[in-house]
Design a protein around this motif. Sequence first.
Motif, PDB file in Angstrom:
ATOM      1  N   VAL A 179       0.851  -1.205   0.000  1.00  0.00           N
ATOM      2  CA  VAL A 179       0.000   0.000   0.000  1.00  0.00           C
ATOM      3  C   VAL A 179       0.883   1.251   0.000  1.00  0.00           C
ATOM      4  O   VAL A 179       0.586   2.239  -0.680  1.00  0.00           O
ATOM      5  CB  VAL A 179      -0.997  -0.031   1.177  1.00  0.00           C
ATOM      6  N   THR A 180       1.995   1.201   0.724  1.00  0.00           N
ATOM      7  CA  THR A 180       2.942   2.333   0.703  1.00  0.00           C
ATOM      8  C   THR A 180       3.426   2.584  -0.728  1.00  0.00           C
ATOM      9  O   THR A 180       3.477   3.729  -1.186  1.00  0.00           O
ATOM     10  CB  THR A 180       4.130   2.037   1.649  1.00  0.00           C
ATOM     11  N   ALA A 181       3.744   1.511  -1.444  1.00  0.00           N
ATOM     12  CA  ALA A 181       4.194   1.657  -2.843  1.00  0.00           C
ATOM     13  C   ALA A 181       3.089   2.283  -3.691  1.00  0.00           C
ATOM     14  O   ALA A 181       3.349   3.165  -4.524  1.00  0.00           O
ATOM     15  CB  ALA A 181       4.607   0.297  -3.399  1.00  0.00           C
ATOM     16  N   GLN A 182       1.846   1.847  -3.467  1.00  0.00           N
ATOM     17  CA  GLN A 182       0.726   2.448  -4.227  1.00  0.00           C
ATOM     18  C   GLN A 182       0.599   3.941  -3.930  1.00  0.00           C
ATOM     19  O   GLN A 182       0.266   4.730  -4.822  1.00  0.00           O
ATOM     20  CB  GLN A 182      -0.593   1.768  -3.854  1.00  0.00           C
ATOM     21  N   MET A 183       0.856   4.338  -2.685  1.00  0.00           N
ATOM     22  CA  MET A 183       0.810   5.771  -2.331  1.00  0.00           C
ATOM     23  C   MET A 183       1.835   6.545  -3.161  1.00  0.00           C
ATOM     24  O   MET A 183       1.546   7.609  -3.707  1.00  0.00           O
ATOM     25  CB  MET A 183       1.125   5.966  -0.827  1.00  0.00           C
ATOM     26  N   HIS A 184       3.037   5.983  -3.268  1.00  0.00           N
ATOM     27  CA  HIS A 184       4.104   6.675  -4.014  1.00  0.00           C
ATOM     28  C   HIS A 184       3.807   6.713  -5.503  1.00  0.00           C
ATOM     29  O   HIS A 184       4.004   7.736  -6.159  1.00  0.00           O
ATOM     30  CB  HIS A 184       5.452   5.994  -3.732  1.00  0.00           C
ATOM     31  N   ILE A 185       3.324   5.604  -6.026  1.00  0.00           N
ATOM     32  CA  ILE A 185       3.043   5.549  -7.461  1.00  0.00           C
ATOM     33  C   ILE A 185       1.942   6.560  -7.811  1.00  0.00           C
ATOM     34  O   ILE A 185       2.037   7.287  -8.809  1.00  0.00           O
ATOM     35  CB  ILE A 185       2.691   4.101  -7.871  1.00  0.00           C
ATOM     36  N   ALA A 186       0.925   6.654  -6.954  1.00  0.00           N
ATOM     37  CA  ALA A 186      -0.163   7.618  -7.192  1.00  0.00           C
ATOM     38  C   ALA A 186       0.385   9.043  -7.213  1.00  0.00           C
ATOM     39  O   ALA A 186       0.038   9.851  -8.086  1.00  0.00           O
ATOM     40  CB  ALA A 186      -1.234   7.473  -6.109  1.00  0.00           C
ATOM     41  N   ALA A 187       1.267   9.344  -6.260  1.00  0.00           N
ATOM     42  CA  ALA A 187       1.838  10.705  -6.192  1.00  0.00           C
ATOM     43  C   ALA A 187       2.698  10.985  -7.412  1.00  0.00           C
ATOM     44  O   ALA A 187       2.644  12.075  -8.004  1.00  0.00           O
ATOM     45  CB  ALA A 187       2.669  10.842  -4.920  1.00  0.00           C
ATOM     46  N   MET A 188       3.501   9.997  -7.792  1.00  0.00           N
ATOM     47  CA  MET A 188       4.410  10.196  -8.934  1.00  0.00           C
ATOM     48  C   MET A 188       3.634  10.450 -10.220  1.00  0.00           C
ATOM     49  O   MET A 188       4.057  11.189 -11.083  1.00  0.00           O
ATOM     50  CB  MET A 188       5.305   8.956  -9.102  1.00  0.00           C
ATOM     51  N   LYS A 189       2.476   9.806 -10.319  1.00  0.00           N
ATOM     52  CA  LYS A 189       1.675   9.959 -11.542  1.00  0.00           C
ATOM     53  C   LYS A 189       0.975  11.313 -11.584  1.00  0.00           C
ATOM     54  O   LYS A 189       0.764  11.872 -12.646  1.00  0.00           O
ATOM     55  CB  LYS A 189       0.610   8.854 -11.613  1.00  0.00           C
ATOM     56  N   MET A 190       0.551  11.835 -10.436  1.00  0.00           N
ATOM     57  CA  MET A 190      -0.341  13.005 -10.464  1.00  0.00           C
ATOM     58  C   MET A 190       0.372  14.349 -10.447  1.00  0.00           C
ATOM     59  O   MET A 190      -0.165  15.326 -10.942  1.00  0.00           O
ATOM     60  CB  MET A 190      -1.343  12.942  -9.302  1.00  0.00           C
ATOM     61  N   LEU A 191       1.568  14.411  -9.884  1.00  0.00           N
ATOM     62  CA  LEU A 191       2.215  15.715  -9.679  1.00  0.00           C
ATOM     63  C   LEU A 191       2.421  16.467 -10.999  1.00  0.00           C
ATOM     64  O   LEU A 191       2.934  15.907 -11.965  1.00  0.00           O
ATOM     65  CB  LEU A 191       3.573  15.507  -8.994  1.00  0.00           C
ATOM     66  N   ARG A 192       1.995  17.729 -11.023  1.00  0.00           N
ATOM     67  CA  ARG A 192       2.193  18.593 -12.194  1.00  0.00           C
ATOM     68  C   ARG A 192       2.579  19.992 -11.717  1.00  0.00           C
ATOM     69  O   ARG A 192       2.203  20.387 -10.610  1.00  0.00           O
ATOM     70  CB  ARG A 192       0.891  18.699 -13.028  1.00  0.00           C
ATOM     71  N   PRO A 193       3.290  20.764 -12.542  1.00  0.00           N
ATOM     72  CA  PRO A 193       3.611  22.142 -12.147  1.00  0.00           C
ATOM     73  C   PRO A 193       2.329  22.909 -11.799  1.00  0.00           C
ATOM     74  O   PRO A 193       1.302  22.724 -12.451  1.00  0.00           O
ATOM     75  CB  PRO A 193       4.275  22.727 -13.405  1.00  0.00           C
ATOM     76  N   GLY A 194       2.394  23.713 -10.763  1.00  0.00           N
ATOM     77  CA  GLY A 194       1.232  24.513 -10.345  1.00  0.00           C
ATOM     78  C   GLY A 194       0.425  23.871  -9.233  1.00  0.00           C
ATOM     79  O   GLY A 194      -0.411  24.521  -8.604  1.00  0.00           O
ATOM     80  N   MET A 195       0.664  22.591  -8.976  1.00  0.00           N
ATOM     81  CA  MET A 195      -0.071  21.921  -7.896  1.00  0.00           C
ATOM     82  C   MET A 195       0.471  22.319  -6.527  1.00  0.00           C
ATOM     83  O   MET A 195       1.657  22.604  -6.386  1.00  0.00           O
ATOM     84  CB  MET A 195       0.101  20.393  -8.006  1.00  0.00           C
ATOM     85  N   LYS A 196      -0.395  22.287  -5.535  1.00  0.00           N
ATOM     86  CA  LYS A 196       0.043  22.488  -4.151  1.00  0.00           C
ATOM     87  C   LYS A 196       0.579  21.161  -3.621  1.00  0.00           C
ATOM     88  O   LYS A 196       0.080  20.081  -3.982  1.00  0.00           O
ATOM     89  CB  LYS A 196      -1.150  22.931  -3.286  1.00  0.00           C
ATOM     90  N   GLU A 197       1.537  21.251  -2.742  1.00  0.00           N
ATOM     91  CA  GLU A 197       2.081  20.029  -2.118  1.00  0.00           C
ATOM     92  C   GLU A 197       0.958  19.229  -1.453  1.00  0.00           C
ATOM     93  O   GLU A 197       0.930  17.994  -1.521  1.00  0.00           O
ATOM     94  CB  GLU A 197       3.135  20.406  -1.067  1.00  0.00           C
ATOM     95  N   TYR A 198       0.004  19.943  -0.831  1.00  0.00           N
ATOM     96  CA  TYR A 198      -1.051  19.220  -0.095  1.00  0.00           C
ATOM     97  C   TYR A 198      -1.985  18.430  -1.011  1.00  0.00           C
ATOM     98  O   TYR A 198      -2.630  17.487  -0.569  1.00  0.00           O
ATOM     99  CB  TYR A 198      -1.829  20.147   0.846  1.00  0.00           C
TER     100      TYR A 198
END
Length: 458
Positions: A179-198
């Motif tokens: 599940v920890t790996a899924q958390m990281h994969i989800a974050a890696m996929k979604m991050l785009r310039p302009g997004m807030k860290e939260y």
Amino acid sequence: MFKKETYKQRRALLKKALGSGVYLFLGNDELSLNYADSTFRYRQDSSFLYFFGLSFAGLSAIIDVDEDKEIIFGNELTIDDIVWMGVQPTLKEKSEMVGVTHTEPTVDLGTYLARAQKQGREIHYLPPYRPEHQLKLMDLLGIKPAAQKASYKFMEAICNQRIYKSDEELAEIDKACNVTAQMHIAAMKMLRPGMKEYEVVAEMEAVAARNNYELSFATIATINGQTLHNHYHGNTAKSGQLFLIDAGCETEMGYAGDMSSTVPVDKTFTARQKAVYDIQNRMHLESVKALKPGVSYESVYDLSASVMVDGLKDLGLMKGNTEDAVREGAHAMFYPHGLGHMMGLDVHDMENFGEELVGYAGGKKSTQFGRKSLRLARELEPGFVFTIEPGIYFIPDLIDLWRGQNKFMDFINYDVLETYKDFGGIRNEEDYVITKDGARRMGSLYVPLTTEEVEAIR
Ligand code: GLY
Ligand code: MN
């Protein structure tokens, strides 16, 4: 919860190791946040969980080796408790789930301990890491917080058990890591310039929540990866920056996962980011290759630091003899923490017993900046579960401080380093178990680790 035989066997082994005495386990209570009825999420004490399995507030336990007794102390719920919080098994039912037949009301704990003290028997207790434990010890044993001294023999015996993970524990940690790996994969996929860290934090924590898992520690998700434990999530991620994530979850039984990833806010790394990332990646891969029984973890840390110094020399950031640089501590400008830590029911497993007992087998820690932050240094043994998390950071305040002190002028090229002050930091982290003849990565899900793999998922 594991089956009751697991807890019975664990307690039987502990009693054998302890030989004699009275041993007190203080479970955790609810902890208030801003007023009594508004509480932090409940977390049971990990040693209590390990030997007594019950994740309920208000419990304590005694193992009286001299009288061959195991007792769980607690109170039955009042009708008010039930109206507001719902029903629970009775104390007797809870205790039977973990193979304990003797229960007593909480009020009798003090009487039991007073009788043992009167008989001249020593009461052993664990380090009180919460004020509530300190108050209870003061109340139960009449010892003021400043004079409370945990029993080394008790901690050592528990450490010698909890440090070797059984197959059923490994299966739990595998679940946490997936599940920890899924958390990281989800974050890696979604991050785009302009997004807030939260926004990235929300996505990761939703993954844990969808599995009914809690976080194993406060999430780090930041454009300021050079701050090692940065818990602020209010910045906007901008093109050209790196984004460092250190996050994990724990299973319903409390077993932890802990991973870190670093990705460019853009879809690809810049040439300068890739050059530093590739060095960090070599530190990671070389460290993993060295893992096997009998190897000292400190020597693996030394290896990771040497790989980094060699790489930073190629970039013109460091110079001089690599071995000397690592021995004298110059590498800590870029890598001021250890290579990893034990992991289990605590994300830093048993750190409440002290890093020297758990991570150094009772040996002494270095006082040198950087090396003093090694949470793990001891010889590795089958069954040990720990993290591998080397990092490279550019910390402007540290650069200014050491430069002002003319520190390590033979090893650090400060003029080049000045141009990296806006770089941030890189850390990647995986979890491993030492096997009979090597090591296995925990969990079956792989999180992208090389620059090519990271760019492919972005
Ligand atoms: N995951 C945070 C740490 O290992 O310190
Ligand atoms: Mn970690």
